[in-house]
Structure formats: structure tokens, C-alpha cells
Scaffold this motif. Sequence first.
Motif, PDB file in Angstrom:
ATOM      1  N   PRO A  82     -33.884  76.806 -14.459  1.00 34.16           N
ATOM      2  CA  PRO A  82     -33.369  78.075 -15.094  1.00 34.16           C
ATOM      3  C   PRO A  82     -34.194  79.193 -14.659  1.00 34.16           C
ATOM      4  O   PRO A  82     -33.846  80.470 -14.549  1.00 34.16           O
ATOM      5  N   ALA A  83     -35.589  79.123 -15.059  1.00 35.27           N
ATOM      6  CA  ALA A  83     -36.543  80.143 -14.847  1.00 35.27           C
ATOM      7  C   ALA A  83     -36.364  80.653 -13.540  1.00 35.27           C
ATOM      8  O   ALA A  83     -36.609  81.824 -13.473  1.00 35.27           O
ATOM      9  N   VAL A  84     -36.458  79.826 -12.509  1.00 29.13           N
ATOM     10  CA  VAL A  84     -36.169  80.469 -11.149  1.00 29.13           C
ATOM     11  C   VAL A  84     -34.816  81.077 -11.027  1.00 29.13           C
ATOM     12  O   VAL A  84     -34.965  82.168 -10.194  1.00 29.13           O
ATOM     13  N   VAL A  85     -33.854  80.688 -11.433  1.00 26.43           N
ATOM     14  CA  VAL A  85     -32.563  81.535 -11.482  1.00 26.43           C
ATOM     15  C   VAL A  85     -32.772  82.723 -11.943  1.00 26.43           C
ATOM     16  O   VAL A  85     -32.279  83.675 -11.471  1.00 26.43           O
ATOM     17  N   ILE A 144     -23.933  88.522 -13.010  1.00 32.30           N
ATOM     18  CA  ILE A 144     -23.173  87.906 -14.217  1.00 32.30           C
ATOM     19  C   ILE A 144     -23.073  86.426 -13.978  1.00 32.30           C
ATOM     20  O   ILE A 144     -23.106  85.689 -15.020  1.00 32.30           O
ATOM     21  N   LEU A 145     -23.190  85.605 -12.952  1.00 31.48           N
ATOM     22  CA  LEU A 145     -23.294  84.514 -12.689  1.00 31.48           C
ATOM     23  C   LEU A 145     -24.764  83.669 -13.301  1.00 31.48           C
ATOM     24  O   LEU A 145     -24.630  82.445 -13.521  1.00 31.48           O
ATOM     25  N   ILE A 146     -25.636  84.405 -13.414  1.00 31.47           N
ATOM     26  CA  ILE A 146     -27.017  83.811 -13.991  1.00 31.47           C
ATOM     27  C   ILE A 146     -26.821  83.483 -15.271  1.00 31.47           C
ATOM     28  O   ILE A 146     -27.330  82.100 -15.509  1.00 31.47           O
ATOM     29  N   VAL A 188     -27.449  79.473 -16.317  1.00 32.48           N
ATOM     30  CA  VAL A 188     -28.504  78.909 -17.275  1.00 32.48           C
ATOM     31  C   VAL A 188     -27.820  78.296 -18.402  1.00 32.48           C
ATOM     32  O   VAL A 188     -28.204  77.035 -18.818  1.00 32.48           O
ATOM     33  N   VAL A 189     -26.734  78.796 -18.820  1.00 36.15           N
ATOM     34  CA  VAL A 189     -25.831  78.164 -20.068  1.00 36.15           C
ATOM     35  C   VAL A 189     -25.476  76.711 -19.556  1.00 36.15           C
ATOM     36  O   VAL A 189     -25.544  75.730 -20.278  1.00 36.15           O
ATOM     37  N   LEU A 190     -25.036  76.419 -18.501  1.00 41.25           N
ATOM     38  CA  LEU A 190     -24.272  75.328 -17.968  1.00 41.25           C
ATOM     39  C   LEU A 190     -25.567  74.258 -17.867  1.00 41.25           C
ATOM     40  O   LEU A 190     -25.186  72.999 -17.527  1.00 41.25           O
ATOM     41  N   SER A 192     -24.318  77.082  -7.026  1.00 40.81           N
ATOM     42  CA  SER A 192     -24.442  76.457  -8.374  1.00 40.81           C
ATOM     43  C   SER A 192     -23.624  76.428  -9.426  1.00 40.81           C
ATOM     44  O   SER A 192     -23.418  75.526 -10.382  1.00 40.81           O
ATOM     45  N   SER A 193     -22.896  77.520  -9.685  1.00 39.15           N
ATOM     46  CA  SER A 193     -21.849  77.861 -10.778  1.00 39.15           C
ATOM     47  C   SER A 193     -20.883  76.611 -10.641  1.00 39.15           C
ATOM     48  O   SER A 193     -20.272  75.937 -11.415  1.00 39.15           O
TER      49      SER A 193
END
Length: 319
Positions: free
Chosen positions: A229-232, A244-246, A250-252, A296-297
Motif C-alpha cells: 500500500p505504501a508503494v501504491v 481515486i482508485l488509490i 489501499v482499503v481492499l 489491482s482494483s
Amino acid sequence: MRVTANHLTFLRIILLPLPCFLLYGGPEAKLTALGIGSLLGLTDFLDGKLARRHGSTPLGAFLDPIADKIFIVALYTFLSHLGFLPLWVAGGVFIRELLVSSLRRKVPGALAVTWLAKMKTTIQMFVAALVVAIVTFPGHTFYFLLGAGVILVFGGILARLNLIKFLLVVFMALGLLLLSFLAIPQIVLILGSVALLVTWLSALDYLKIAFSSISLKDFLKVLPGALWPAVVLVFSSQAGSWWILIPLVVVLLFLREALLFFKKEKAQEIVPLVFFLLALLAMLTKELIPVYLIVSSVFLVFENISLFISARPTLFRRT
């Protein structure tokens, strides 16, 4: 119909996007976001009381901690995107949270929750609210810091802390007042650093137990997932309208980690490594970032659905 702890936890999750998006409005919208965010944070205290009064359920035991994590990671993602908090603060918080969660699946037995770990989420929320208030209304900084200090001391009294812990709270409250002599960027930097410091200090006991219980090989297996998540989050400045997908990714990721407790398979340990390496590759070419975020999403949505179906018999088991 009787309101249960699970109802409040679901409410906290469902309404979370509202204060996050209000942060992009004007001062009035940000003030509304603060109010809604504070009320949602209060439900964490209330659902705990209801769970103790009426008894906890497997679903509630799963939802309550993951709701807190989702609340924090979504909020810090948006705050970093707005420039309210440094990117490295949000990234550092995410790495700690996922690392400890991953190690919990590896370490035999349960890792005991320390007092500082219990306070961690409260401090993270407290810092986020204070940063939004100070940045939005800089002319009232002293009063915000004074009010925050009073709330800290009052909270310490209600919690009936022992003398050492209460003195620590008083010291923090006095420290907040001293911050009023600094410029807004310096105050924000210090508050963010304190949140990050507390977050990692609360992990020291967990890390000590984990390092004495698992091999270096097992630790290295969970590291890509913790860094993912930190890289994303680093893509924030390059993702454009796909940003907005970030927060979704991260939540997923945090939801995925929670659901993995119910389905421990070696194949799923490879997934973070693959996507972590793909994220590093996407950094080299800006055009690949939207593709990476979309893939990813979609993958995480379907994987979480699959994991939830596997966990459903346990989560909805009658006690």
C-alpha cells in the motif's frame, strides 16, 4: 429494533466516504467533515460498550478492528493527497498496520494487545482531526490546540489512568500548547511525526515476539504485502484522474489481510510479491500506473469476495 454493536460498525464503514470527499470542499465542507468524522469515531467507543453489554459475535469481532483500520487508512490517504499530511507519514502508518496484521497470522498464539496499541487508533484520529482544523482555520490554531489539550486531559481522567500514564497525557497536552508558537507547516509536520512515532512504538512488542517466533524467511514473505500500500500511495502525484482508485486499493488490501485469517494458503502469499514487483515496474513508466491501479482494483475486489465466501460460515456462526 435494538441497535447492536454491529449496526454501529457497519454505519462507520458505510458513511466513511462522506467526510473524506467533504475534505475537498471549502471551509464549511471541511468543518462538516470534521463533525461527521468525529461522530463516526465516537461510534467506535459506543459499539465497544454495546458489545460488552450484549455480547460479541464472530462478525463483530472481525468487523470492529478492520473498521478502525479502514477508517484510518482511507482518511490518511485523502489527507496525504490533499497535502495536509506528508506522504511518508501515511505510508509509514500503512506499513506498520499491515506488517503487524500479517505477522499475527504467522506467530503461533495470539499477540497480546498493549495499552499503547489500544491508544494508537485514537491518537491517529485525533491528529487527523487536529491537522484538518488547523490547516483550514489557521487563525484559530491556539484555540484548537488548547481544546485538544483539554480533551486529552479530560479523556485521561475518564479513563482512570495510573499516575505515570496520566502525567504522560498532561505532558502531551502542554506540548500541544507550545506548538502554537510555530508556523502551520511545522505544527503539521510535528503532529504527523508524533502519530507515526506512536504507531511504530505500539508495534515494538509485536515485532519483538514475532522475530523470536518466526524465521527470517517467513518475515521476508510478509514484507512485500506490508510495503504494497505504501508503494501504491507513491502513485498519488502521477495517477491523474485515476487517483481515486488509490484509496480503494489501499482499503481492499487491509480488508484482504483481515480475511486471510480465515483462509491461510501459500498461493495467496505470492500475490503481494507479484503486485509489489509490478508496482515497482509501473513506477518506471507513468502510462502504466492507471493500468496497474485498474488491474489491482479488479483483482482485489474479486479476491476479497472469494475470501469472504470462504470466511462466511465462521463469521455468521451463531454463538
